[in-house]
Design an enzyme around this catalytic site. Sequence first.
Site, short mmCIF file in Angstrom:
data_model
loop_
_atom_site.label_atom_id
_atom_site.label_comp_id
_atom_site.label_asym_id
_atom_site.label_seq_id
_atom_site.Cartn_x
_atom_site.Cartn_y
_atom_site.Cartn_z
N ASP A 154 8.35 -31.42 41.29
CA ASP A 154 8.21 -30.29 42.21
C ASP A 154 7.05 -30.61 43.15
O ASP A 154 6.05 -31.14 42.72
CB ASP A 154 7.90 -29.01 41.44
N GLU A 211 13.43 -32.47 44.61
CA GLU A 211 13.75 -31.10 44.22
C GLU A 211 14.23 -30.35 45.45
O GLU A 211 13.96 -30.77 46.59
CB GLU A 211 12.50 -30.41 43.66
N HIS A 238 1.87 -28.66 44.61
CA HIS A 238 2.56 -27.82 43.62
C HIS A 238 1.65 -27.21 42.56
O HIS A 238 1.41 -26.02 42.56
CB HIS A 238 3.71 -28.59 42.94
N ASP A 255 9.27 -26.27 32.28
CA ASP A 255 10.62 -26.70 32.61
C ASP A 255 10.64 -28.20 32.99
O ASP A 255 11.68 -28.75 33.31
CB ASP A 255 11.26 -25.83 33.70
N HIS A 256 9.48 -28.83 32.93
CA HIS A 256 9.40 -30.28 33.17
C HIS A 256 8.84 -31.06 31.98
O HIS A 256 9.08 -32.25 31.88
CB HIS A 256 8.57 -30.57 34.43
N HIS A 297 17.31 -29.88 41.05
CA HIS A 297 16.44 -28.72 40.92
C HIS A 297 16.66 -27.72 42.05
O HIS A 297 15.74 -27.39 42.80
CB HIS A 297 14.97 -29.19 40.89
N HIS A 310 4.40 -27.97 34.10
CA HIS A 310 5.25 -26.80 33.87
C HIS A 310 6.26 -27.07 32.75
O HIS A 310 6.80 -28.17 32.65
CB HIS A 310 5.99 -26.42 35.15
#
EC number: 3.1.27.-
Lengths: 685, 590
Positions: B178, B203, B157, B72-73, B414, B70
């Site tokens: 996550d 997270e 995830h 955001d990672h 997170h 993802h």
Amino acid sequence: MDRECVSLLPRVCEVLAASGSSLPDDTILEKLLDWFTALTEAGESLLEACPCLLEFISAVIHDTASAPGVLSFTLRLIGLLAAAEDDFIVLKESLVLDLVFSCQHWQELGLWEDPCIRIGWIQGLRTTLQHPNGLSFFRQPLLQLQTDTSLFVASAANQMLAHVLLFCQPEDEQNTSVSKAVVENPAEPMEINQDCTAVVDAISEYLKRALGVPKGSAQLHQCQQTLRLLALLLGQTKPPLHDKLLQTVTASLEEMVAADCSELTLPLMDVILDPDCLPCAPDLIVSGILSLLRICSGDSSSSSAGCSEVFRNVIGSGKVQKCALEALTAVSNSPGEAVLHKSYQALVKWMSVSCAIDLHNKSHCLCLLDLVQVVKKRACDMRWEVRDSTMEFLGHLGAMRVCRAPAEQACDASEALLGGCCCTTPLLREALQDPESYVRASAIKALAQTVMHSWQEGAAPTQEQILSQDTEGFARRAVVKFFIAWFSSHTSHTPPSSPSVRSVLSRGCADLDWEVKVHTLELAELLLDKAFLGHGSYTKGSDSLVEQGVISALLSGLVDCDRPVALKACRLLITLRVTVCPASQGDPDVSDATANAERDLNALNATSFEDHSEEGASAVSHCERVSVCEALGSLGLDDKLEILSRSSDHVHNSPLSLLQDILTASTSHTHSNTQPGQEVIVDCY
Amino acid sequence: MPEIKVTPLGAGQDVGRSCILVSIGGKNIMLDCGMHMGYNDDRRFPDFSYITQNGRLTDFLDCLIISHFHLDHCGALPYMSEMVGYDGPIYMTHPTKAICPILLEDFRKITVDKKGETNFFTSQMIKDCMKKVIPLNLHQTVQVDDELEIKAYYAGHVLGAAMVHIKVGSESVVYTGDYNMTPDRHLGAAWIDKCRPDILISESTYATTIRDSKRCRERDFLKKVHESIERGGKVLIPVFALGRAQELCILLETFWERMNLKAPIYFSTGLTEKANHYYKLFITWTNQKIRKTFVQRNMFEFKHIKAFDRSYADNPGPMVVFATPGMLHAGQSLQIFKKWAGNEKNMVIMPGYCVQGTIGHKILNGQRKLEMEGRATLDVKLQVEYMSFSAHADAKGIMQLIRMAEPRNMLLVHGEAVKMEFLKGKIEQEFSIDCYMPANGETTTVTTNPSVPVDISLNLLKREMALGGPLPDPKKPRTMHGTLIMKENSLKLVSSEQALKELGLNEHQLRFTCHVQLQDPHSDADTLHRIYTHLKSVLKGYTIQHLPDGTVIVESIVIKVSSSAEDSNTKVLLLSWSYQEVLNILKRSK
């Protein structure tokens, strides 16, 4: 400022002041500040344009229940306003400045603990210090904040201290930016100069105190931070202040270097290393690096006793090899992962700056044989990364011209190094079947750069096949670029066959990847240029524009949902219109040519427009035969271009849209049961 | 005392981009390198100047670990490696390495659409960056250098998501990325060893929620799609190319099969085949059901889902379309939305979060009139639905993971501060461990108490038992004497004789001597005799001998007397003893 924005701002301010922590998006406050900053940079007085801001500020700072995020925003806003001297006076008179820039005030409220308040405070203060009046707000706590527990606060404090010092820095001939300002604004010059000296003294004194061999973790932290500040300062200050700073800290620095404290190594290096001073001649460095590289690969004749320990650590060390190759690339004085990748890079760079390969020189020849072996081996390595770097290397060599010494003809570098096509082409061809698309793409790109024209004709079907069948965009992008390279180099040779062009254009336009489409339009552009050589002269035989599918490609691009594609198509259609259609009865010089062109293009089947046109083009769809100029005119190209030239989000990412979003979010919060709920905010992918 | 430091540069008390610095045993590790989708400038990337101001990140960081694909990672990865210049090792799992570039390319396309974008990486940079990535296998310990080792665990995830166990010496940290503790339609649940890390960095997106079962949400989703289709409406589902899209595809495919529905389902992006290709390639990373049925039928070969052509949007009748991008900010999804927005029979389902400045954000906030390009306005009459399908562990799941890993300390990232606070309380209460929740830029320091395992020789234990006292009990610490030796990298406590034998050393006796002067006019022999008599009377029970060669021996302490050369009245006593003897005497005199 936009009138609509002005009218929304008071309500937005109310919402923000009352928002607590329930803001709809964590970016909105930053974006608001961006907008305000842009306005002040454009020279607007914010307080004059939006008096509601003063009310907002006053409401927020006097409300003990204000959310820390909003308070922090307000502090920064105050700084922004106070940066303008007129607004500074207004704020000072309303006692806002004295209140908010007193950290005691925040401590008493128990809010100082929150790092976002401290950051807001520092940043607000920093923007205030744009003119000498602001200096009176320089506060001692800034020095303490330099070692704050929050990395962000500490860093902001460092930036701030550097900013203040640079602001006070005596420039040439005693002419400080402050004293310049004083001349322009002679109010209280003495006081300001005193402020300035006091600030410089306080900071230098602090530096002196803070540096030294640390005796505990708190001191260590302070040392690290101060070294960072020093690095910042030394990089930016000019002679008198620069020298003064150096004098102040030299003794401490020496002491710290001698103490050999591992935690301080990096920050110390930052301070000490001056990038501009190269210790010795480039030639020496190069030969040094080369011996180091030889040692790394286990090949060295020198074996003095003292060296054996070094050898043991250095042989096979990827890290050392990477650094050495990097240095080699850097020393070659041209702008610059895996060791192999770096070796290739270094080799290519060196080829481009120095190499004259002497095929009569025996050692050169042996080297080249080695290189051929290595490339062949690496081209079938298990790792796609290695195969790809090898393909890229072949491409770079193909694109490079070198001189073969002595006095032989220039040729491309792959010819010189690898003996040319007979060695490289089979490797590249094989790589077209590689399971990794990156490698396929690099091979296609290399082929475009390497191979003789005669071969390109033969390669075209393979390339077309890749374009229609490869599942990955990278390879297909490379194919279209291959055709571009081929067509553009094609001056005297037989032109590429029409069916081939047509199929590339139609496949390229229908591709799912936006870059394939953009490249296809670049190809169309090339064909357009060739058709209208020079200034609008329309050469006979180029009715093939239609036949080749160029027009089709442009029209389908125009309605593409990917903006760069539509924009490119729109520009090309405008070029076409300018070339073909007389600008209101036209320029006499080109009218003949355009008439020709028009006649030929009129042969264009109107369905080609019908197929692709939407919206503005509907007018043409019912005519069987229509003048091209009318058709182009009906597309509304100029309006389209204006829209397409802007950012795709210019409507929804505008300040007005931002203000509306804040207002809508606040109303939807108050009737939150109609909403999908909080999860929308936190749910990340 | 050794310390572990954790500093979030992102994801500290927020759900923005993840980027966490860990210092452990002298090593610096960066966990994730995410991008904030809400900004169009450098603020979207972590600010590495906090680490070093001259961009020499490689000097500071020992490695970078990416938990999953993802953005955001992992979104700032090419920025960090190709623009800032980090050149050290980068680790991620095989699927993440394969899929990351797709997502990065996807996002690059969006940024090219926006002219205001500055400083974004190129396609070449993405490739060059991916070339530097070292792939990880699950449960395989990877030695980053002599001291630092990492090991990846399955995190659920999304495809390829991993948790990592980072170990230096006896200190260790687990970072979850996550994760999801319940299996979903295409992925399994997260799992980790009882590895007892010093800190578990978890997270906490759903820190306070016990989520209703996924089944409920799925049923709800299917019901809404079905209703819309039944009344002849069209359903638009804006998605990012990979992740939830595949799960929803499986969901619809099976539903269509079961209900025998005829309305077409389209997937609009060219990335689908590629995405599905990766799911097939990494089938071992999916859940058990998919793996089992794979032989009979590949779940990712869809019967009902077809590729979309833009002309289909105008076809009459119901249909379902998956289109990119996911926030309705540009491209195909926006184009379809504009066509369908005016009809109240139609529906748009937003399956994820949308940043401010996108149409997705606006319609989720309830805006019904949208300003469009060229001063047009769009009336939004279609139904707007939000369905969260993101697979994060809820409060229950987080507690479950703590029970699995048994960490000594807990650190939450997170998530939102308020919710973290609540969970922190629960964790501290239930597990009696400290729980931290640093904000961005704040450093949490945890002092570790490294326990070093030592083997004890059987002989030594037997000897202890022979001396009496209770049998050794692992729960009760007690003192034992022995010799600590290090052999083949392990420590052993053995008897001194055994130590000598094992290390091949000779035993040496150490004797101590000292001279004492005293005034005594008698002859040397008399003085010695007087001492002998005195000792006899004081040290009862000790063996004291007066030997004919002029020495007195107490146990093994030797005493001799001689006269000083200058003065015959001054006697010099020579005492000599071994260390062992003194201990014995001390013991007995107790």
